[in-house]
Design a protein around this motif. Structure first.
Motif, PDB file in Angstrom:
ATOM      1  N   ASP A  97      11.125 -10.019  73.805  1.00 48.65           N
ATOM      2  CA  ASP A  97       9.806 -10.293  73.432  1.00 48.65           C
ATOM      3  C   ASP A  97       9.530 -11.704  72.772  1.00 48.65           C
ATOM      4  N   LEU A  98       9.209 -12.818  73.460  1.00 54.62           N
ATOM      5  CA  LEU A  98       9.074 -14.139  72.788  1.00 54.62           C
ATOM      6  C   LEU A  98       8.127 -14.079  71.831  1.00 54.62           C
ATOM      7  N   VAL A  99       6.859 -13.482  72.006  1.00 49.02           N
ATOM      8  CA  VAL A  99       5.904 -13.508  71.047  1.00 49.02           C
ATOM      9  C   VAL A  99       6.251 -13.091  69.586  1.00 49.02           C
ATOM     10  N   LEU A 100       6.966 -11.838  69.577  1.00 47.43           N
ATOM     11  CA  LEU A 100       7.484 -11.391  68.507  1.00 47.43           C
ATOM     12  C   LEU A 100       8.549 -12.370  67.767  1.00 47.43           C
ATOM     13  N   ALA A 101       9.517 -12.440  68.617  1.00 45.38           N
ATOM     14  CA  ALA A 101      10.579 -13.368  68.107  1.00 45.38           C
ATOM     15  C   ALA A 101      10.090 -14.964  67.584  1.00 45.38           C
ATOM     16  N   SER A 102       9.066 -15.422  68.161  1.00 47.42           N
ATOM     17  CA  SER A 102       8.430 -16.508  67.441  1.00 47.42           C
ATOM     18  C   SER A 102       7.762 -16.623  66.208  1.00 47.42           C
ATOM     19  N   GLN A 103       7.709 -15.482  65.701  1.00 54.37           N
ATOM     20  CA  GLN A 103       7.302 -15.051  64.224  1.00 54.37           C
ATOM     21  C   GLN A 103       8.440 -15.271  63.404  1.00 54.37           C
ATOM     22  N   TYR A 104       9.688 -15.526  63.674  1.00 52.37           N
ATOM     23  CA  TYR A 104      10.909 -15.632  62.802  1.00 52.37           C
ATOM     24  C   TYR A 104      11.209 -17.141  62.788  1.00 52.37           C
ATOM     25  N   LEU A 105      10.593 -18.103  63.287  1.00 52.02           N
ATOM     26  CA  LEU A 105      10.755 -19.497  63.381  1.00 52.02           C
ATOM     27  C   LEU A 105       9.713 -20.333  62.599  1.00 52.02           C
ATOM     28  N   ASP A 106       9.972 -21.453  61.739  1.00 52.74           N
ATOM     29  CA  ASP A 106       9.182 -22.049  61.097  1.00 52.74           C
ATOM     30  C   ASP A 106       8.651 -23.267  61.794  1.00 52.74           C
ATOM     31  N   PHE A 107       7.409 -23.340  62.297  1.00 52.65           N
ATOM     32  CA  PHE A 107       7.088 -24.292  63.132  1.00 52.65           C
ATOM     33  C   PHE A 107       6.213 -25.181  62.408  1.00 52.65           C
ATOM     34  N   SER A 147       6.200 -30.702  69.190  1.00 47.53           N
ATOM     35  CA  SER A 147       5.133 -29.791  68.995  1.00 47.53           C
ATOM     36  C   SER A 147       4.433 -29.506  70.253  1.00 47.53           C
ATOM     37  N   LYS A 148       4.875 -30.474  71.099  1.00 47.27           N
ATOM     38  CA  LYS A 148       4.021 -30.254  72.715  1.00 47.27           C
ATOM     39  C   LYS A 148       4.727 -29.205  73.186  1.00 47.27           C
ATOM     40  N   ILE A 149       5.818 -28.679  72.778  1.00 48.77           N
ATOM     41  CA  ILE A 149       6.404 -27.533  73.471  1.00 48.77           C
ATOM     42  C   ILE A 149       6.032 -26.352  72.772  1.00 48.77           C
ATOM     43  N   SER A 150       5.770 -25.370  73.658  1.00 49.76           N
ATOM     44  CA  SER A 150       4.893 -24.186  72.991  1.00 49.76           C
ATOM     45  C   SER A 150       6.049 -23.342  72.154  1.00 49.76           C
ATOM     46  N   GLU A 151       5.487 -22.629  71.277  1.00 52.10           N
ATOM     47  CA  GLU A 151       6.301 -21.797  70.133  1.00 52.10           C
ATOM     48  C   GLU A 151       7.226 -20.728  71.052  1.00 52.10           C
ATOM     49  N   GLU A 152       6.602 -20.248  72.188  1.00 50.01           N
ATOM     50  CA  GLU A 152       7.373 -19.173  72.867  1.00 50.01           C
ATOM     51  C   GLU A 152       8.373 -19.914  73.587  1.00 50.01           C
ATOM     52  N   GLU A 153       8.382 -21.155  74.245  1.00 50.40           N
ATOM     53  CA  GLU A 153       9.413 -21.974  74.718  1.00 50.40           C
ATOM     54  C   GLU A 153      10.330 -22.306  73.850  1.00 50.40           C
ATOM     55  N   LEU A 154      10.001 -22.751  72.875  1.00 55.47           N
ATOM     56  CA  LEU A 154      11.240 -23.330  71.647  1.00 55.47           C
ATOM     57  C   LEU A 154      12.061 -21.987  71.249  1.00 55.47           C
ATOM     58  N   THR A 155      11.166 -20.793  71.071  1.00 53.95           N
ATOM     59  CA  THR A 155      11.766 -19.642  70.732  1.00 53.95           C
ATOM     60  C   THR A 155      12.985 -19.357  71.704  1.00 53.95           C
ATOM     61  N   ARG A 156      12.611 -19.220  73.239  1.00 55.35           N
ATOM     62  CA  ARG A 156      13.528 -19.096  74.140  1.00 55.35           C
ATOM     63  C   ARG A 156      14.789 -19.954  74.348  1.00 55.35           C
ATOM     64  N   ASN A 204      12.356 -25.157  59.713  1.00 55.41           N
ATOM     65  CA  ASN A 204      11.685 -26.088  60.802  1.00 55.41           C
ATOM     66  C   ASN A 204      12.843 -27.136  60.885  1.00 55.41           C
ATOM     67  N   ALA A 205      13.651 -27.663  60.326  1.00 56.68           N
ATOM     68  CA  ALA A 205      14.501 -28.640  60.456  1.00 56.68           C
ATOM     69  C   ALA A 205      15.553 -28.207  61.655  1.00 56.68           C
ATOM     70  N   THR A 206      15.813 -27.097  61.793  1.00 59.44           N
ATOM     71  CA  THR A 206      16.474 -26.182  62.783  1.00 59.44           C
ATOM     72  C   THR A 206      15.763 -26.189  64.029  1.00 59.44           C
ATOM     73  N   VAL A 207      14.575 -25.743  64.072  1.00 65.09           N
ATOM     74  CA  VAL A 207      13.732 -25.898  64.851  1.00 65.09           C
ATOM     75  C   VAL A 207      13.452 -27.136  65.621  1.00 65.09           C
ATOM     76  N   GLU A 208      13.562 -28.346  64.858  1.00 63.75           N
ATOM     77  CA  GLU A 208      13.268 -29.678  65.194  1.00 63.75           C
ATOM     78  C   GLU A 208      14.458 -30.031  66.100  1.00 63.75           C
ATOM     79  N   LYS A 209      15.754 -29.519  65.844  1.00 63.13           N
ATOM     80  CA  LYS A 209      16.965 -29.857  66.675  1.00 63.13           C
ATOM     81  C   LYS A 209      16.815 -29.030  68.103  1.00 63.13           C
ATOM     82  N   ILE A 210      16.198 -27.996  68.205  1.00 69.58           N
ATOM     83  CA  ILE A 210      16.171 -27.219  69.182  1.00 69.58           C
ATOM     84  C   ILE A 210      16.144 -28.032  70.652  1.00 69.58           C
ATOM     85  N   PRO A 211      15.116 -29.040  70.760  1.00 66.91           N
ATOM     86  CA  PRO A 211      15.032 -29.572  72.379  1.00 66.91           C
ATOM     87  C   PRO A 211      16.417 -30.227  72.457  1.00 66.91           C
TER      88      PRO A 211
END
Length: 564
Positions: free
Chosen positions: A106-116, A124-133, A200-207
């Motif tokens: 459930d990527l929609v639910l999992a994305s609720q645990y990331l700070d975007f 930001s051009k990458i969708s929240e669900e894709e970053l979560t995946r 969000n610092a961790t999310v920034e490093k995901i790509p």
């Protein structure tokens, strides 16, 4: 001709040696550990999954992932923990809930645990669900999260040297450095209540991390197309992918081993079918596992896959199969050798001996397999040791009899069908079992003698005679004259020389001794037969001839009265 025979014998031994060297070399290679976090095993992966499920059930409210709506919970007892529909009031509950949502796909639910918030325009051009995946892929491949090391306090761990609003999840290796992944205490969008999210610092490093740790194109396609089901932490598409790879490697290994078997058969045509089947069977499977572990595509290997590989389930089964087939091969070789050496009894020993060896190997393999899965086999070994001691004491006589059977089979003092004397009894050996030897006496009764006792007896094997002795006990009357005795003895010598069924040497007919029973004669000849009926027929005629010669030369036998 002798040189050719010895040459083929050398080739035969060399072929068996090469097979064993190949097997043990693959054992040493396939036993090499896959790099993974220390202590990670299937057992700990299962424990982590259980922790995730239990931790998710302890939150304030449960969330229906299909509707993303909160389901009220009555478990709220701690007023210090912020009430949150998604269990984000504590660092540990936040990360466990995220992991469970990812495992449910459930990527929609999992994305609720990331700070975007406050991400770069590129990210930001990458969708929240894709970053979560992508974060899920990175974590699956690099980081095994120890939930016990993450604080369950609503304020997090305050003495870890980090800012009070941050909690360390773990560190991911990237080139020559390590990138830290954090949880961060951030205000909730609706009411500004502080909750925990992946920073969000961790999310920034995901790509950046995903660029290095993404699956292969085929893996990405399979991961997106197949359901997110998993077993032991390994996703369905990974089971299918690596099973297919193993099948391909087995086909390649089968071609290689069949070619090797063909070459060996061309060099040495006398090699047995069992040896060739051993090469194209267990050796082929071991070679396929060697290929699979050596040439696997690292891009599709996650920590869970590594843990399953460390379980060595297929490898353990392959080695058990190889050992079983090798035991059968050696049994076939030894059986032919024993038959050639006229040790047919030893052939009967091969089956129970092979069974014992297989049981030992299975026991060792199971214990090694449990250790590889992460279970502690020491307790089991201790229990087996105590139980084994008790069984050994209770089965002491049985073990002695089995060892006795092994001695009878290998040294073969008697064989089935032999007439022998043991102790004060005489009989024919009918069966040598693992516990006792069955003997049928001359009175047609049956005696069962324990093997441990039987091998300690003085055994006289009549069936092993190459000829049978004739030694009558004759005592002549003291009144016998010298002339009559000499004539009788000379006549006996002439008669036994004329008989073709008697050995030429030794042949004796002499006046041996004076005794209280009379004049003792020494007559000895050997009948050239091992058949008892032929022997009886021959000595019957010989006794009649001696009786006639006694009468002819007026030699009277001394009758000894029985003393009381």
């Amino acid at each position: 001709m002798l040189f050719k025979t010895r040459f083929f014998q050398c080739i035969n031994r060399l072929s068996y040696t090469l097979v064993m060297m190949l097997c043990f070399s693959m054992l040493s290679v396939t036993a090499v550990e896959v790099k993974k976090p220390e202590g990670l095993s299937i057992k700990q992966m299962l424990e982590q999954k259980e922790t995730v499920q239990e931790g998710n059930g302890k939150g304030d409210n449960q969330v229906n992932s299909a509707t993303n709506q909160a389901v009220p919970s009555t478990a709220q007892t701690n007023d210090n923990v912020p009430a949150d529909d998604l269990d984000r009031g504590q660092p540990r509950s936040a990360i466990t809930s995220y992991i469970q949502a990812m495992r449910a796909g459930d990527l929609v639910l999992a994305s609720q645990y990331l700070d975007f918030r406050n991400l770069s325009s590129k990210t930001s051009k990458i969708s929240e669900e894709e970053l979560t995946r992508q974060l899920g892929v990175v974590l699956n491949r690099t980081l095994w999260i120890d939930f016990n090391s993450i604080s369950d306090h609503p304020l997090g761990e305050l003495n870890d040297g980090l800012p009070s609003y941050r909690e360390l999840i773990g560190k991911v290796p990237y080139n020559d450095i390590s990138i830290s992944l954090y949880l961060q205490r951030v205000p909730r969008k609706d009411d500004r209540v502080k909750i925990w999210k992946i920073s969000n610092a961790t999310v920034e490093k995901i790509p950046l991390l995903y660029q290095q740790y993404s699956y292969s194109p085929l893996g990405e396609w399979l991961a997106k197309k197949l359901p997110p089901a998993e077993l032991f932490g390994v996703m369905l598409w990974q089971w299918l992918y690596f099973s297919l790879m193993l099948a391909i490697y087995y086909f390649v290994a089968l071609l290689i081993t069949k070619l090797a078997a063909l070459i060996i058969k061309r060099i040495y045509s006398g090699i047995s079918i069992e040896a060739l089947n051993f090469i194209t069977g267990p050796v082929a499977l071991l070679l396929a596992i060697f290929f699979a572990r050596t040439f696997r595509e690292e891009a599709n290997v996650t920590l869970a896959v590594q843990a399953v590989m460390e379980g060595r389930t297929v490898l353990t089964l392959a080695w058990c199969w190889a050992f079983f087939r090798f035991v059968e091969l050696m049994k076939s070789i030894l059986a032919k050798k024993f038959i050639a050496q006229d040790k047919q009894l030893a052939v009967y020993l091969l089956r129970p001996a092979g069974t014992v060896l297989k049981l030992i190997v299975v026991t060792i393999a199971v214990l090694h397999w449990l250790e590889s899965l992460g279970f502690n086999a020491s307790t089991l070994l201790a229990g087996l040791g105590i139980g084994g001691l008790a069984i050994a004491l209770a089965a002491q006589k049985t073990v002695e009899n089995i060892i006795g059977a092994i001695t009878l089979y290998t040294s073969a003092p008697v064989k089935i069908g032999n007439l022998c004397k043991f102790g004060n009894s005489i009989g024919v050996v009918e069966e040598i079992g693992l516990r006792s030897t069955r003997i049928r006496t001359l009175d047609r009764t049956v005696i069962y003698v324990p093997n441990a006792k039987f091998i300690d007896m003085e055994l006289e094997n009549f069936s092993e005679r190459e000829k049978m002795a004739f030694r009558p006990k004759l005592h002549l009357s003291p009144n016998t004259t010298k002339e009559n005795m000499e004539g009788f003895l000379e006549a006996v010598r002439e008669h036994i020389k004329s008989l073709a069924l008697l050995e030429e040497s030794p042949q004796r007919a002499h006046f041996k001794n004076y005794s209280i029973h009379g004049l003792e004669l020494d007559i000895l000849v050997y009948v050239k037969t091992t058949t008892f009926n032929v022997y009886l027929d021959e000595i019957n005629q010989l006794n009649l001839a001696i009786l006639a010669l006694l009468n002819k030369h007026n030699c009277q036998l001394q009758v000894v009265s029985e003393r009381t």
